[in-house]
Design a protein around this motif. Sequence first.
Motif, PDB file in Angstrom:
ATOM      1  N   ARG A   1       0.834  -1.195   0.000  1.00  9.03           N
ATOM      2  CA  ARG A   1       0.000   0.000   0.000  1.00  9.03           C
ATOM      3  C   ARG A   1       0.874   1.252   0.000  1.00  9.03           C
TER       4      ARG A   1
ATOM      5  N   SER B   1      -4.626   2.392  -7.838  1.00  4.49           N
ATOM      6  CA  SER B   1      -3.635   1.314  -7.787  1.00  4.49           C
ATOM      7  C   SER B   1      -2.694   1.419  -8.967  1.00  4.49           C
TER       8      SER B   1
ATOM      9  N   LEU C   1      -1.588  -0.561  -3.764  1.00  4.51           N
ATOM     10  CA  LEU C   1      -2.942  -0.081  -3.532  1.00  4.51           C
ATOM     11  C   LEU C   1      -2.904   1.223  -2.750  1.00  4.51           C
TER      12      LEU C   1
ATOM     13  N   ARG D   1     -11.279  -1.419  -2.899  1.00  2.00           N
ATOM     14  CA  ARG D   1     -10.148  -2.342  -2.809  1.00  2.00           C
ATOM     15  C   ARG D   1     -10.549  -3.729  -3.302  1.00  2.00           C
TER      16      ARG D   1
END
Length: 494
Positions: A194, A208, A219, A228
């Motif tokens: 992330r 993303s 992400l 997500r």
Amino acid sequence: MAVHTDHIRLLFGLKLKQLRLDRGLSISELAQASGLSVSYFTEIEKGRKYPKTDKIAAIAAAMGVDYDTLVSLKLSKKLEPISDLLRSKFLTEIPLELFGIDPSDLLELLAEAPAKVSAMISTFMEIGRSYNMSVERIYMSVLRSYQEMHDNYFEDIEAEADRFLEQYASGNTPVDESLLTSLLRSNYNYKIERFDRASRPDLAPLRSFFRPESSTLYLNGHLSEEQRLFILAREVGFRFLNLKNRPLTYAYVEADSWEQILNNYKASYFAGAILIRRTMLIERLQELFNRESWSNDGFLELIQSCRATPERFFYRLSNLLPRYFGIDQLFFYRINNTSGKTSYHLTKEMHLSRHQGPKGIVDEHFCRRWIALTILQELSFTQQHKNFGGALCRAQLSTYADSEQTYFIVSVAQPYQPHQQENMSVSMCFKMTDTLRTKMRFLNPLSPEIPIRIVNETCERCGIFDCRERVAAPIILQRKRQLEAMKLALEGLK
């Protein structure tokens, strides 16, 4: 850029035909002078054959031009737009067969009327330049046409989604983040990390991005659970469907090809199909449509039970309603608005019919009576005065003042980018038809929970002069009426 072999034949044929016409020669006269048959020249000019070296030399001698001039890919000014088109990616990348067009037929059309087609192509290219149309926008327009032509339903992808569900999530096993993450890591050797938009503000607009050399999926740390989940499902889609040419970011930075756009659509369709199961949604929609009254909260609960964003839910509806309910007169659009501001921006649209809607309208003020706009105003108010951070659902029966066409419209509004105080509404619009009234019981008779309003397209086109919501003068309507009055006056002159 290299020119496709078929296009080299066409360019040669176009050039030969133009030179022949410029010299006032018929095909039979040129055939006789060069010692070749009339039928052979016809095939050459239509782009079906490319002559050998000795025959090119004979043609050049008969026309009084040198060999190099004849074989050069440079065309006259009249044919330059066609040359630009053939050198572009359009004809080689976009599979015309998807639209029922045989590429050879298109080439023959270009060969049959090069001057007229050249003028048309030049006009379209100039329009594209005037409106600053990017390659991505052109590809996306082609994609929307492809979706509309098929009612946005593709049985082959649905079948692949069913195969995936049977293999990895049989029965009522949910396709959740844990399952998708596990599959990406174990089956496809993904690494998932992330990033934070505070530390990487340059990447904040991206949800993303994927690095193929390390198989790492990054992400955005500020995504909602639903966002997500969809991104992970889309990644599985690329792998499960073996779609190798793909974009590396969610939200295009740059589209390299039509194939990339199409593959992204296929993976996204697959993701929607495994997250919102076809059989489950059809069953729940049937129950919803059989209700005698409409419930905004009930519809919002249905969306939330599918663990989908409103946009993704509406999109899935557009896949299934035409095929399984016969409801195909519909369109979908998304409008973005900064909380507290009075400007509204159409940021996405898809039409499965050619009827009313915001399609093609730019630089005008959308009707402030649209439920898509009033729900944004309501959301902004509740955010500012009631500390509300959720989603709203509203429905409306809208009759357009000019066309008198009526639509049942469901709109859902929620925060889009909370850190920028930006909201969005997504709306699904159904044309009122006998089929719709039969399928949706709460429309016949109309549920009292659904208000009725007279609307129009934009303030600039609207003739409702006592409208309290108007924010711009009806200048386009006034110009139209002035022109009509002028025509009548001209007809009265004797």
